[in-house]
Motif scaffolding. Sequence first.
Motif, PDB file in Angstrom:
ATOM      1  N   ALA A 165       0.822  -1.215   0.000  1.00 47.28           N
ATOM      2  CA  ALA A 165       0.000   0.000   0.000  1.00 47.28           C
ATOM      3  C   ALA A 165       0.858   1.269   0.000  1.00 47.28           C
ATOM      4  CB  ALA A 165      -0.909  -0.012   1.230  1.00 47.28           C
ATOM      5  N   TRP A 209       1.194   5.617   0.923  1.00 48.86           N
ATOM      6  CA  TRP A 209       0.990   6.366   2.160  1.00 48.86           C
ATOM      7  C   TRP A 209      -0.231   7.278   2.120  1.00 48.86           C
ATOM      8  CZ3 TRP A 209       1.022  11.292   0.425  1.00 48.86           C
ATOM      9  CH2 TRP A 209       1.817  11.596  -0.675  1.00 48.86           C
ATOM     10  N   LYS A 236       1.759  -4.888   3.388  1.00 50.61           N
ATOM     11  CA  LYS A 236       2.942  -4.038   3.636  1.00 50.61           C
ATOM     12  C   LYS A 236       2.490  -2.589   3.477  1.00 50.61           C
ATOM     13  CE  LYS A 236       6.280  -1.947   2.300  1.00 50.61           C
ATOM     14  NZ  LYS A 236       6.406  -0.523   2.630  1.00 50.61           N
ATOM     15  N   GLU A 257       5.959   2.982   4.584  1.00 53.21           N
ATOM     16  CA  GLU A 257       6.826   3.456   5.676  1.00 53.21           C
ATOM     17  C   GLU A 257       6.665   4.963   5.900  1.00 53.21           C
ATOM     18  OE1 GLU A 257       7.566   2.458   2.699  1.00 53.21           O
ATOM     19  OE2 GLU A 257       9.397   3.358   1.855  1.00 53.21           O
ATOM     20  N   GLY A 272       0.363   2.202  -5.892  1.00 53.04           N
ATOM     21  CA  GLY A 272       1.485   3.137  -5.780  1.00 53.04           C
ATOM     22  C   GLY A 272       1.778   3.778  -7.125  1.00 53.04           C
ATOM     23  N   SER A 273       3.012   4.176  -7.290  1.00 48.58           N
ATOM     24  CA  SER A 273       3.383   4.941  -8.480  1.00 48.58           C
ATOM     25  C   SER A 273       3.643   4.022  -9.673  1.00 48.58           C
ATOM     26  CB  SER A 273       4.642   5.744  -8.186  1.00 48.58           C
ATOM     27  OG  SER A 273       5.678   4.853  -7.820  1.00 48.58           O
ATOM     28  N   LEU A 290      -2.331   2.233 -10.026  1.00 51.72           N
ATOM     29  CA  LEU A 290      -1.291   3.261 -10.165  1.00 51.72           C
ATOM     30  C   LEU A 290      -1.918   4.658 -10.237  1.00 51.72           C
ATOM     31  CD1 LEU A 290       0.870   1.263 -12.716  1.00 51.72           C
ATOM     32  CD2 LEU A 290       0.908   1.139 -10.229  1.00 51.72           C
ATOM     33  N   GLY A 291      -1.136   5.613 -10.676  1.00 49.39           N
ATOM     34  CA  GLY A 291      -1.653   6.986 -10.688  1.00 49.39           C
ATOM     35  C   GLY A 291      -1.545   7.609 -12.061  1.00 49.39           C
ATOM     36  N   CYS A 311      -4.852   9.833  -5.677  1.00 48.25           N
ATOM     37  CA  CYS A 311      -4.611   9.279  -7.017  1.00 48.25           C
ATOM     38  C   CYS A 311      -5.656   9.750  -8.017  1.00 48.25           C
ATOM     39  CB  CYS A 311      -4.585   7.760  -6.956  1.00 48.25           C
ATOM     40  SG  CYS A 311      -6.093   7.056  -6.285  1.00 48.25           S
ATOM     41  N   GLU A 327       2.961  13.630 -12.592  1.00 50.70           N
ATOM     42  CA  GLU A 327       1.752  13.623 -11.767  1.00 50.70           C
ATOM     43  C   GLU A 327       2.015  14.578 -10.602  1.00 50.70           C
ATOM     44  OE1 GLU A 327       1.013   9.874  -9.862  1.00 50.70           O
ATOM     45  OE2 GLU A 327      -0.901  10.525  -9.019  1.00 50.70           O
TER      46      GLU A 327
HETATM   47  P1  NAD Z   1       5.278   4.322  -4.155  1.00 51.57           P
HETATM   48  O1  NAD Z   1       5.138   3.580  -5.432  1.00 51.57           O
HETATM   49  O2  NAD Z   1       6.523   5.093  -3.905  1.00 51.57           O
HETATM   50  O3  NAD Z   1       5.164   3.309  -2.894  1.00 51.57           O
HETATM   51  C1  NAD Z   1       4.078   2.406  -2.737  1.00 51.57           C
HETATM   52  C2  NAD Z   1       4.542   1.203  -1.925  1.00 51.57           C
HETATM   53  O4  NAD Z   1       5.588   0.551  -2.640  1.00 51.57           O
HETATM   54  C3  NAD Z   1       5.103   1.523  -0.531  1.00 51.57           C
HETATM   55  O5  NAD Z   1       4.612   0.563   0.398  1.00 51.57           O
HETATM   56  C4  NAD Z   1       6.613   1.395  -0.703  1.00 51.57           C
HETATM   57  O6  NAD Z   1       7.256   0.928   0.466  1.00 51.57           O
HETATM   58  C5  NAD Z   1       6.729   0.375  -1.808  1.00 51.57           C
HETATM   59  N1  NAD Z   1       7.931   0.612  -2.642  1.00 51.57           N
HETATM   60  C6  NAD Z   1       8.511   1.808  -2.934  1.00 51.57           C
HETATM   61  N2  NAD Z   1       9.570   1.625  -3.729  1.00 51.57           N
HETATM   62  C7  NAD Z   1       9.684   0.293  -3.939  1.00 51.57           C
HETATM   63  C8  NAD Z   1      10.588  -0.537  -4.679  1.00 51.57           C
HETATM   64  N3  NAD Z   1      11.603   0.003  -5.341  1.00 51.57           N
HETATM   65  N4  NAD Z   1      10.367  -1.863  -4.681  1.00 51.57           N
HETATM   66  C9  NAD Z   1       9.339  -2.415  -4.016  1.00 51.57           C
HETATM   67  N5  NAD Z   1       8.449  -1.687  -3.303  1.00 51.57           N
HETATM   68  C10 NAD Z   1       8.614  -0.362  -3.256  1.00 51.57           C
HETATM   69  O7  NAD Z   1       3.983   5.232  -4.067  1.00 51.57           O
HETATM   70  P2  NAD Z   1       3.612   6.303  -2.968  1.00 51.57           P
HETATM   71  O8  NAD Z   1       4.554   7.458  -3.072  1.00 51.57           O
HETATM   72  O9  NAD Z   1       3.445   5.638  -1.628  1.00 51.57           O
HETATM   73  O10 NAD Z   1       2.142   6.756  -3.478  1.00 51.57           O
HETATM   74  C11 NAD Z   1       1.954   7.697  -4.485  1.00 51.57           C
HETATM   75  C12 NAD Z   1       1.587   7.058  -5.803  1.00 51.57           C
HETATM   76  O11 NAD Z   1       0.567   6.097  -5.636  1.00 51.57           O
HETATM   77  C13 NAD Z   1       1.042   8.067  -6.799  1.00 51.57           C
HETATM   78  O12 NAD Z   1       1.556   7.809  -8.081  1.00 51.57           O
HETATM   79  C14 NAD Z   1      -0.459   7.795  -6.767  1.00 51.57           C
HETATM   80  O13 NAD Z   1      -1.150   8.199  -7.924  1.00 51.57           O
HETATM   81  C15 NAD Z   1      -0.482   6.326  -6.569  1.00 51.57           C
HETATM   82  N6  NAD Z   1      -1.752   5.904  -5.981  1.00 51.57           N
HETATM   83  C16 NAD Z   1      -2.626   5.157  -6.723  1.00 51.57           C
HETATM   84  C17 NAD Z   1      -3.850   4.792  -6.168  1.00 51.57           C
HETATM   85  C18 NAD Z   1      -4.864   3.968  -6.937  1.00 51.57           C
HETATM   86  O14 NAD Z   1      -5.822   3.543  -6.307  1.00 51.57           O
HETATM   87  N7  NAD Z   1      -4.705   3.743  -8.218  1.00 51.57           N
HETATM   88  C19 NAD Z   1      -4.159   5.182  -4.868  1.00 51.57           C
HETATM   89  C20 NAD Z   1      -3.240   5.930  -4.162  1.00 51.57           C
HETATM   90  C21 NAD Z   1      -2.033   6.283  -4.711  1.00 51.57           C
END
Ligand code: NAD
Length: 480
Positions: A123, A125, A149, A152, A199-200, A222-223, A255, A353
């Motif tokens: 997930a 943050w 997970k 952090e 996530g991203s 994703l976003g 997102c 984004e």
């Molecule tokens: P992120 O991708 O940096 O992190 C998400 C998760 O991935 C965290 O738990 C992190 O610990 C883990 N992570 C980070 N780097 C990693 C790696 N190299 N290998 C494995 N795991 C890793 O995203 P974020 O900054 O927490 O959230 C923002 C992004 O999430 C934005 O792009 C947003 O649009 C997207 N988002 C999408 C939705 C959706 O429902 N589609 C919802 C919320 C956020």
Amino acid sequence: MDSVTLHADTWHAHLDVLFQRQRQHQYAIARTTARERRAKLRALHAALIRNRKAIQDAMWADFRKSPMETDVTEIAATTGEIRHALRYLSTWMAPRRVGVRLPLIGSSAWIHYEPKGVCLIVAPWNYPFNLSLIPLVSAVAAGNCAIIKPSEHAPHSARVIKAIVGECFSEDEVAVVEGDVEVAQALLGFPFDHIFFTGSPAVGKIVMAAAAKHLSSITLELGGKSPVVVDETADLERAASRIAWMKGMNSGQICIAPDYVLVQESLQEALVERLEHYFRQYYGGTPEARQQSPDYPRLIHDRHFSFVKGLLDDAVHRGATVRFGGRAVAEERYIEPTVLTYVPEDAAIWEAEIFGPLLPIRTYRTLPEAIAYINAHPKPLALYIFSRKHAHWQRVLDDTRSGGVCINECGLQFFNPSLPFGGQNHSGIGRYHGEWGFLEFSHARGVARQHSPWPTTSLFLPPYRSAFVRQAVNWLIRWL
Ligand code: NAD
């Protein structure tokens, strides 16, 4: 072996034990009835209500977010999803009988929805409870074991998520593992049956590559840059009030937040004026009042503050006009809701984004121009259209692609569990919420049963010499 390696080895061994325990337990969980799964979901619902104050406090500590916003976007969104699952779970779980074609007469067939097994939920943050627990609702409804997970970057929330899950499940069934990227990567090394990642897009690609090693199925939420189209027939009050609401909510760290606005050129000035009006109404009449507002959260960490501030500085440096806001206070990670016009094409804000409270506005003359702009970019997660003219919004629907669409409102597409929620390509793969989430965490297993004493398959056993059978095959190809 140095202490760091030793430490890494120790928690890797712990993850291994956890994963193996869930693997062994998965068939017992899979055999649970709808009644038993409903009891688990009810326990989760009760734990959320019981821990309401702890959730609000954690969100304040992580984001300085108002308890009211936490109630709506974290707690109510999750309890609503649970209630929907409680109501429909038996229907979703029931085997679905399907028809049998004439050549297979004498047999029957049905689809059995079985859990995928042991799933990983990673997930982000920005909505820590909502985005780890709603996928969990789907996973539990479908009868899976899961390891969550959380991010952090929202550590207070992660701790409360762990406590809530611990109140409802044994670690053999659902466990929460706190940790950073290193822990996420260690988890991705295990052969999970399904990985659900939010996530991203950049990290989504890493997750997809890791999943490929074990051919684990994946959901990527994703976003991306979600546009808002405001045409010349739009109800301006509705458009401005909702855009300002979704851009200020969580300081734009959503997102599905409107990333930028495409407005018909004759309306730009009026829209900017109404946006200013609503930002003032929601958060305060002066820059000082807005900064003090208890309803306006902060950016999550210094790196993200620098990123969003960098987008603002870059746009201004290239000649954009700040029409509203613009104040940024690094010590508080505060950025005021900010409206920008006349932003040059080469500004970074048009590429990345934003995920923050900056709202660049660009004008279009004709609707096809706006559509062409949207289609020249990756398919967004959300697309918003404000228009009173059916032909206009239908045209945008027909000629663009996005994960979801919301017409004359913002965010409705997320909060209705009857709708699939997910992106396309850069904005994601797969979908969840309600039955869509149940299906995402299930394997649709096709089951065929022969019960004829004279099965039609007998006709097709070798040796293939009979003229009658050849004739039957000819007939089959042509007519059946
Ligand atoms: P992120 O991708 O940096 O992190 C998400 C998760 O991935 C965290 O738990 C992190 O610990 C883990 N992570 C980070 N780097 C990693 C790696 N190299 N290998 C494995 N795991 C890793 O995203 P974020 O900054 O927490 O959230 C923002 C992004 O999430 C934005 O792009 C947003 O649009 C997207 N988002 C999408 C939705 C959706 O429902 N589609 C919802 C919320 C956020």
